[in-house]
Structure formats: structure tokens, C-alpha cells
Scaffold this active site. Structure first.
Site, PDB file in Angstrom:
ATOM      1  CG  ASP A  11      -8.607  -2.715  -4.840  1.00  0.00           C
ATOM      2  OD1 ASP A  11      -7.956  -2.812  -4.023  1.00  0.00           O
ATOM      3  OD2 ASP A  11      -9.193  -3.996  -4.960  1.00  0.00           O
ATOM      4  CG  HIS A  66      -9.403  -5.316  -1.329  1.00  0.00           C
ATOM      5  ND1 HIS A  66      -8.340  -4.389  -1.688  1.00  0.00           N
ATOM      6  CD2 HIS A  66      -9.151  -5.936  -0.088  1.00  0.00           C
ATOM      7  CE1 HIS A  66      -7.484  -4.442  -0.508  1.00  0.00           C
ATOM      8  NE2 HIS A  66      -7.923  -5.295   0.314  1.00  0.00           N
ATOM      9  N   GLY A 119     -13.075 -15.210  -6.019  1.00  0.00           N
ATOM     10  CA  GLY A 119     -14.068 -16.485  -5.977  1.00  0.00           C
ATOM     11  C   GLY A 119     -13.558 -17.864  -6.789  1.00  0.00           C
ATOM     12  CE1 TYR A 122      -3.930  -2.070   0.730  1.00  0.00           C
ATOM     13  CE2 TYR A 122      -2.664  -3.356   2.179  1.00  0.00           C
ATOM     14  CZ  TYR A 122      -3.674  -3.251   1.528  1.00  0.00           C
ATOM     15  OH  TYR A 122      -4.684  -4.181   1.348  1.00  0.00           O
ATOM     16  CE  LYS A 166      -4.781  -7.911  -4.872  1.00  0.00           C
ATOM     17  NZ  LYS A 166      -5.913  -7.495  -4.190  1.00  0.00           N
TER      18      LYS A 166
END
Length: 383
Positions: free
Chosen positions: A204, A272, A308, A176, A248
Site C-alpha cells: 500500500d 498504513h 487504531g 518494501y 500487507k
């Protein structure tokens, strides 16, 4: 306008009425019905990635499990990440030579050789799943020869993780960053010294994630401040390190095209894990948008995606759209409950599933996969 809103209204009603299966019923609970509460099932009886979720849920303290499991708001994006893959049906081709499919799993990620087109996504707080923290993730990735992206907020420091790596192991360091050049330079220097081959800049997370489930147990976002993240900042960051900077959290075709304009070497489609803002689309849907509106992006830079992924067929569908490599997060954190052996087992499961699912779809070579093996017309009834 009404005609545009009607499908969304109907979808919302269908999702609200239909029970959500975090782990599909494949007989896990019945098979382990006599297992004492809190005891882990034998590792050799774990047959798929969702089994690791079920095992961790039964074994971990509720606070620890919640940290990994939680999503933003009502967790619709978390749910959609899991369910979206079944909204698009495979179109298996037959009479195709698929006997060498396993030999085509090997690929490169930013020029680094890996054994399969998937990697361990950045996930914080390894100690919530295992007292050895990220040790199992580092060692499991090395044993399986796949890429691992340690999180900046891992339980182990960048330096501690580096001591566990094998001499030739490839890692990309997730970070970050903001406009504090001093702090940023320190992070870049630490990543370079640790042997990281790239920096993965999460873009994000400009504000805190709205995580209701996590708030109940005090395990919310590790990055909760408002952060200035702009294209000008990215351009400036590239002058501060020789490492390639992967972005990302790209979630639109417009930002993917912007990344090409700014010379980004790779983008990472991600929401995220559905943990930042509810109702954000799944990375599969973003990849489909790019495929339809700007397919050239997939050849102009490397595109990664997560969200997922639980089955080999999920990976196959992302690869079919042009995604270069697929990230898997939560399943590996759940597998890490078993330590290194669990992570290795998860890697082996996913490699095998990718191979057999691709083969059964009529794909003889993953390097030659194309979108035609999937019907990209959404089937809402199967979601």
C-alpha cells in the site's frame, strides 16, 4: 446519488464539529498533573494502551513523537482508525460459561504457535523512542510469546535484530520490494538467514505518503519513490524465496479475492496507520466488507488486520468478523519508550483486556467467536 452522498456529508460535518480525542480522557492528565515536564510516569501506573501514547507525547522530543503519531493529509483516516470501533456496538450474551476464556487466547499464525491473537506490527525508526532502538520490541515479544514483524527501515539492521532473538522466537520480516531482482534477492536472503518465518510485503506504499504533520519536522515516509507493484510481480517474487509472502495493505474485497486466486497464504488488511492516503477506510471496515461480500475468504487464507487498535474490545470485534490475528503498531512504539519492560507491560494489558472484554461479551472460547456478538449497523452518533 444525493441519497448516497448525504450520509457522508453529515458524517463529515459531525467529525469537523466534534473535538477529536487522541487519547480518551480517563484521568491521565489529572492523575499525573504534578509529574515534572518530560518525566515518564511510573510504568506500574500505566493502565491502558492509550496511556503509553500520553506518556510518550509528554516525554519525547516533538520531532520523534511526530514521526510515530503523524497521518496523511488532514489525518481523517488516522482518526477514523481510532474511532470506528465505537461505531459498532457489542451485543453481549449472558448466561455463558466464560471461565476458561484465557486458555483460548493461544493460536497459530501461519502454523507458528503464539500466546495470543495479536502481534507487533512493522514500525520503523525504533531509535526515535528509545536509544536501544528495537531491542525492547524484540525482547518484549519473546517474553510475551507473541509475533514480532520487524520493519525493513527499523533502526537496527535485519542482522542486528536477529542477534537479539531467542532460539525459538518467531518473527516475520516486513519488506518494501520492487522489480529490481538483485536488490530483492538480497533482502530475501537476509530475511531467510535471520531466521524470519515469513516475508511481509507492504503493497500500500506505491507512492509517497501525503504527510503534512510529518513534513513540518522532516520525518516523512521512509519509502518515497513510485514503485511498480502488481500481481505479476507477486507471482514472480514467489519464485525467489521459499518463505511465505504475506501481502500487507489490502484494502478491498476485490484485492482479497485476487489474493486467493494467486495463492497468497495470508493477507494483512491495513491502511498504513492512516499514513499513506487520507480518506482510506479503516481495516475494520474492509474486514466488514469482506464478511458481507466474500466471507469464504476468511477460510481460504489467513487474514490479519491492524489500525487504531487500543483496547481488548477492538481486537474482539476484528476477531468476530473472521480476522485471524490483529496487529498493533503505535502503542508498542510508545511502550518501547520504557524499553523491554514497557513492551511486556503492553502485551500483558492487551491480553488481559481481550480476555475480560470477550468474557463480558459472552464469548467463552475465542476460537468459536462469531459476528453475532456485534451490531454491525453503524451508529454514527457514538463514533
Amino acid at each position: 446519488m444525493y441519497s448516497l452522498l448525504l450520509p457522508l456529508y453529515l458524517l463529515g460535518g459531525a467529525l469537523a464539529a466534534r473535538p477529536f480525542l487522541n487519547e480518551p480522557d480517563t484521568g491521565f492528565d489529572a492523575y499525573f498533573a504534578d509529574l515534572p515536564a518530560g518525566e515518564l510516569p511510573p510504568l506500574d501506573k500505566i493502565v491502558g494502551l492509550p496511556d503509553f501514547d500520553a506518556a510518550a507525547r509528554r516525554h519525547l522530543p516533538v520531532m520523534n513523537y511526530t514521526y510515530y503519531r503523524n497521518g496523511a493529509g488532514g489525518e481523517w483516516s488516522y482518526r477514523n482508525n481510532l474511532e470506528v470501533y465505537n461505531r459498532y456496538s457489542l451485543r453481549p450474551r449472558t448466561m455463558v460459561d466464560i471461565t476458561n476464556i484465557e486458555s483460548t487466547l493461544q493460536t497459530t499464525i501461519l502454523g507458528h504457535n503464539v500466546s495470543a491473537p495479536f502481534f507487533i506490527s512493522p514500525c520503523a525508526r525504533g531509535e526515535y523512542g528509545n536509544a536501544d532502538k528495537e531491542k525492547g520490541l524484540v525482547e518484549g515479544a519473546a517474553a510475551g510469546n507473541i509475533l514480532y514483524m520487524p520493519a525493513l527501515f527499523a533502526s537496527m539492521t535485519i542482522e542486528e535484530i536477529a542477534t537479539l532473538k531467542t532460539d525459538d522466537q518467531v518473527t516475520f520480516q516486513q519488506v518494501y520490494l520492487d522489480s529490481n531482482d538483485t536488490a530483492t534477492q538480497q533482502i530475501f536472503d537476509r530475511a531467510e538467514k535471520s531466521g524470519a518465518k515469513a516475508v511481509v510485503f507492504t503493497v500500500d506504499s506505491a507512492a509517497d505518503g501525503n504527510r503534512h504533520r510529518a513534513a513540518r519536522y522532516g520525518v516523512g515516509s521512509a519509502d518515497s519513490s513510485y514503485t511498480l507493484i502488481t500481481w505479476d510481480l507477486y507471482d514472480h517474487l514467489t519464485t525467489m524465496t521459499d518463505l511465505p509472502i504475506v501481502l500487507k495493505g489490502i484494502q478491498t474485497v476485490e484485492d482479497a479475492q485476487k489474493a486467493v486466486e494467486h495463492g497468497v497464504p495470508a493477507i494483512y488488511l491495513s491502511n498504513h496507520g492512516g499514513r499513506q492516503i487520507d480518506s482510506a477506510r479503516s481495516p475494520l471496515e474492509v474486514a466488514l466488507e469482506i464478511h458481507r461480500q466474500a466471507p469464504e475468504v476468511f477460510s481460504q487464507l489467513e487474514v490479519y488486520a491492524d489500525g487504531g487498535v487500543r483496547y481488548g474490545a477492538d481486537v474482539v470485534k476484528l476477531l468476530a468478523l473472521g480476522v485471524h490475528a490483529v496487529g498493533v503498531g503505535r502503542p508498542f512504539m510508545y511502550a518501547n519508550v520504557y524499553g523491554t519492560a514497557g513492551v511486556e507491560h503492553a502485551i500483558d494489558i492487551l491480553k488481559h483486556e481481550i480476555a475480560i472484554d470477550a468474557a463480558n461479551a459472552g464469548v467463552g472460547d475465542l476460537k468459536k467467536i462469531d459476528p453475532s456478538i456485534v451490531d454491525w449497523t453503524p451508529n454514527w452518533e457514538s463514533a
